[in-house]
Design a protein around this motif. Structure first.
Motif, mmCIF file in Angstrom:
data_model
loop_
_atom_site.group_PDB
_atom_site.id
_atom_site.type_symbol
_atom_site.label_atom_id
_atom_site.label_comp_id
_atom_site.label_asym_id
_atom_site.label_seq_id
_atom_site.Cartn_x
_atom_site.Cartn_y
_atom_site.Cartn_z
ATOM 1 N N TRP A 259 0.865 -1.190 0.000
ATOM 2 C CA TRP A 259 0.000 0.000 0.000
ATOM 3 C C TRP A 259 0.890 1.225 0.000
ATOM 4 N N THR A 260 0.581 2.203 -0.874
ATOM 5 C CA THR A 260 1.381 3.422 -0.970
ATOM 6 C C THR A 260 0.461 4.630 -1.154
ATOM 7 N N THR A 261 0.749 5.682 -0.419
ATOM 8 C CA THR A 261 0.074 6.956 -0.628
ATOM 9 C C THR A 261 1.117 8.020 -0.970
ATOM 10 N N ASP A 262 0.795 8.863 -1.937
ATOM 11 C CA ASP A 262 1.722 9.886 -2.424
ATOM 12 C C ASP A 262 1.003 11.230 -2.440
ATOM 13 N N GLN A 263 1.417 12.133 -1.546
ATOM 14 C CA GLN A 263 0.860 13.480 -1.467
ATOM 15 C C GLN A 263 1.934 14.523 -1.796
ATOM 16 N N SER A 264 2.892 14.152 -2.618
ATOM 17 C CA SER A 264 4.038 15.010 -2.917
ATOM 18 C C SER A 264 3.663 16.144 -3.864
ATOM 19 N N ASP A 265 4.534 17.166 -3.889
ATOM 20 C CA ASP A 265 4.445 18.160 -4.948
ATOM 21 C C ASP A 265 4.736 17.478 -6.280
ATOM 22 N N ALA A 266 3.993 17.860 -7.319
ATOM 23 C CA ALA A 266 4.193 17.266 -8.641
ATOM 24 C C ALA A 266 5.496 17.779 -9.251
#
Length: 806
Positions: free
Chosen positions: A305-312
């Motif tokens: 499971w991975t969540t990515d809330q990074s700046d594009a």
């Protein structure tokens, strides 16, 4: 990583390179007992490693057979002299200190793959996909124009796929499960065991067919003894990475492994007001469960499971035709949203930063059964991606080309294969089938209101919505036969059917919040049925020198351009591509493996090369689209060397050279077409003949390292390293005809680290520096309208890493 094990008469460690430390509890163990047990363990370890390499390396099977025979002889000798077991009542315990070498027998495998261990990944600070290009020759991994999607290319074979709805030319696999959408690879680079970059057409022994190759990521497996680890890594620009794992037994036949990571910060870019940009915000978990049903049967369960809330990803402007000043600082970028567009896509107008909001997860089940005559393996997997991405493809405060993507994609795959189980047999075989089904629901929103302000009062959005259904069925077989001692003939064939449909595509134009025009383009399909094949010959001339030749034909299915559709012609699928490749090489070792030198040369005959080009659409002008270049070719060479001149010192060097040329290709010249429109006010394609022109590949890629480890006091050690990477200048093939604006200059990076470790106490502290000279360089570039922007690579990073294991 150091590990400690105990063994008795009922268990022997199956690992290589063992150093035995005896700790008698009551009375000393007889010397012949220790020698017999240690020799048997080493021989058994060789058998296990060689058998694991059997499927991918028929040439290594003979070595496994010799090791198996040696182990059997040693075991019989031990029994004859009464040294085959250590009785529990004797009270002796033997701790075995191991250092595992997962690639010990790869010098006998007829390929030119780059194999990277977990230690190398850690020491070279390979944290994300784009870092791999620093350690593998002729590999290109680039962000796709402000998107979290990545474009992979290996030996010049690859396609820039902005919409991420087509089969990649280079397929990433996570624990043998294909990840056809590159966004799915975000956040997977933790608790790794090995990474293998394997060039050339694939699909003959597993998975899907590709024309460029594969990148195989193998994560650490559960262990039969308890282990735990925690790593804290802090560096410049507030970058922080925490990684940990737990692994051990649950019962007699059940073991587990749980690992996770958190990666935050690291944003080194800024806008014109000095506001920081580029921070990562990734969290990931992975779990494995291994159930050994009996000596020949095993079940493995995995999930992640991975969540990515990074700046594009964002870039710096190099040029444009709207009078926007180019960036003099490559680390500077800009962004902005129109309030109408922010309201339309449901984004907070106060937080206008380009950013990701992605979630991916997957689960898989593997079943293996060893029969007396064959080995059966089945693998069932499900992968899911929920992507919400806001990007500014022009890197400006105006709405010249903002994009919002809402994408839900899932894949189910099933593989079953049967292979020969006796590594000593002259005849080896493998047969199998692979099925993959994908479903996609995608929405692209484009805001170009500033671009059309004069005619549409600053309010102009465009939305493309579509679904995609895809299924792939691949049947494959590989055979090999030892003609004489050391000489083996290999043949393989695969047939793949790929059926994909673009369904219910609707293009809608908005003025403000109202839809002014909506066009339903219906559905479009693409079907491909083709054979691929391989013929190879390997010759182990001496135990230290082997050579091979290899010929392959591979293909990759066609697909669709699925964004900014304005006319039905844009929905026509592009054709499949084929690559005929010729490769020859050798692998050698000298001075008791203190020196290893491997080299390979290759030639790729490219047919209908898939690439991002341009087409002319009435009213809208020149638009990006996937096209086929009828004929092209690529040739090159690679070598790697490893030298251990004295204890503690290791020198390594990778070399890659590639050069590609278009033989037959006429494409739209965007600059000339735009100039003609300025004169006539009508969009008419101006084509340019690019025959005999270079593809613009990065011709030269180099990397190397010098590492020295020495003891300090009695129980401590120091390791010092200096490593480098070099990448030649590159012009992306998709920018042919754009006036030569984009040409990434060559760059040279130097890195270093110093580690102080206490192996017996299971901790280490490392200080490191990346890009010590603080070179400014480009990872990739992109275009939207007439804006040409480049995405910068990492500047100097200085950090410290603390590692604790148990």
């Amino acid at each position: 990583m150091s590990r400690f094990f105990q063994f008795s008469s009922k268990s022997f460690p199956l690992f290589s390179r063992m150093t035995t430390v005896m700790r008698p509890a009551r009375r000393p163990v007889p010397l012949k007992v220790l020698l017999s047990c240690s020799t048997l363990a080493l021989a058994t370890s060789w058998v296990g490693e060689s058998a694991a390499a059997t499927q991918s390396a028929p040439g290594a099977q003979a070595h496994a057979g010799h090791a198996k025979a040696a182990a059997t002889t040693q075991h019989r000798a031990a029994r004859k002299h009464g040294t085959g077991s250590l009785s529990a009542k004797d009270g002796e315990n033997v701790d075995v200190h191991t250092r595992r070498d997962p690639f010990r027998n790869q010098q006998h495998v007829p390929d030119s793959a780059t194999r990277i261990t977990a230690q190398e990944l850690r020491e070279r600070n390979v944290r994300q996909m784009t870092d791999l290009i620093r350690v593998a020759p002729n590999l290109t991994i680039q962000p796709s124009n402000g998107s979290a999607g990545l474009n992979f290319s290996l030996r010049g074979v690859g396609m820039a796929d902005l919409t991420q709805n087509n089969v990649p030319s280079v397929m990433p696999y996570l624990d043998d499960v294909a990840l056809p959408v590159s966004v799915m690879t975000s956040g997977i680079m933790f608790d790794m065991d090995t990474v293998t970059v394997n060039p050339g057409q694939s699909g003959f022994t597993h998975g899907q067919t590709t024309t460029g190759g594969e990148i195989n990521f193998h994560t650490a497996d559960p262990t039969r003894t308890f282990h735990a680890g925690l790593t804290e890594d802090i560096a410049s620009y507030g970058r922080n990475r925490v990684e940990g794992y737990l692994s051990g037994p649950i019962g007699k036949s059940l073991s587990y492994r749980i690992a996770g990571q958190s990666l935050t910060g690291g944003g080194f870019q800024h806008n014109s007001q000095g506001q920081g940009f580029g921070n990562a915000d990734i969290g990931a978990l992975r779990g494995k469960l291994r159930w050994q049903l009996d000596d020949t049967t095993r079940l493995d369960f995995g999930g992640h499971w991975t969540t990515d809330q990074s700046d594009a990803p964002a870039g710096a402007i190099m040029t444009n035709s709207y009078g926007i000043s180019p960036n003099t600082d490559i680390m500077q970028t800009n962004w902005g949203l129109s309030p109408q567009f922010a309201n339309m896509i449901g984004v907070n107008d106060k937080n206008q930063k380009p950013r990701e909001n992605n979630l991916s997860w997957g689960a898989n089940v593997r079943f293996t059964k060893d029969f007396s005559w064959a080995k059966l393996t089945t693998l069932s997997a499900y992968e899911m991606l929920d992507e919400h991405e806001l990007s500014d493809q022009t890197n400006t405060v105006g709405a010249y080309g903002n994009m919002y993507r809402n994408n839900q994609t899932n894949f189910f795959s099933q593989e079953i294969k049967l292979s020969s189980n006796n590594a000593a047999d002259r005849f080896q075989w493998l047969v199998g089938m692979y099925y993959n089904r994908g479903r996609t629901s995608d929405n692209f929103w484009y805001d170009m209101s500033t671009r059309y302000a004069a005619t549409d009062k600053g309010l102009y959005f465009y939305k493309t919505a579509y679904g995609q259904e895809q299924q792939t069925f691949n049947q494959f077989a590989q055979l090999s036969y030892r003609l004489i001692k050391g000489l083996r003939l290999i043949g393989a064939i695969s047939h793949e059917s790929d059926d994909r449909r673009l369904t219910n595509l609707v293009g809608t134009t908005y003025s403000g919040a109202a839809a002014t025009k909506s066009i339903a383009y219906g559905s479009s399909g693409a079907l491909a049925n083709q054979f691929s094949g391989r013929v190879g010959l390997e010759y182990q001339i001496t135990p230290q020198f082997m050579t091979y030749v290899d010929f392959r034909r591979g293909f990759k299915p066609g697909g669709f351009s699925a964004n900014m559709t304005s006319t039905p012609e844009q929905l026509r699928p592009f054709k499949p591509e084929q690559v005929l490749s010729y490769e020859g090489g050798f692998k050698s070792s000298f001075f008791n493996d203190k020196v290893q030198f491997n080299a390979a040369g290759f030639y790729n005959d490219y047919r209908d090369q898939q690439m991002l080009g341009s087409i002319v659409v009435p009213v809208y002008g020149v638009q990006g689209a996937y096209v086929n270049a009828p004929r092209s070719y690529i040739y090159g060479a690679e070598f790697n060397t490893l030298v251990r001149p004295f204890r503690g010192m290791t020198l390594s060097q990778n070399f890659g050279y590639q050069h590609g040329v278009y033989s037959q290709y006429q494409g739209v010249n965007k600059s000339a077409t735009t100039a003609l429109y300025d004169q006539t006010h009508q969009w008419t394609a101006v084509n340019t003949n690019y025959n005999n022109q270079s593809m613009g590949l990065a011709n030269l890629t180099l990397s190397g390292a010098a590492t020295y480890t020495w003891k300090l006091l009695k129980n401590y050690q120091m390791t010092f390293d200096v490593d480098y990477s070099y990448r030649g200048a590159q012009t992306q093939p998709q920018y042919i005809g754009m006036g030569g604006y984009y040409r990434a200059p060559a760059y040279f990076l130097v890195n270093s680290f110093l580690t102080f470790a206490a192996p017996d106490q299971h901790w280490s502290v490392t200080v490191y520096g990346q890009n010590l000279a603080d070179r400014h360089y480009w990872l990739s570039g992109g275009t939207q309208s007439t804006f040409y922007s480049v995405i910068p690579g990492n500047p100097r990073f200085v950090g410290a890493r603390m590692n604790f294991t148990y």
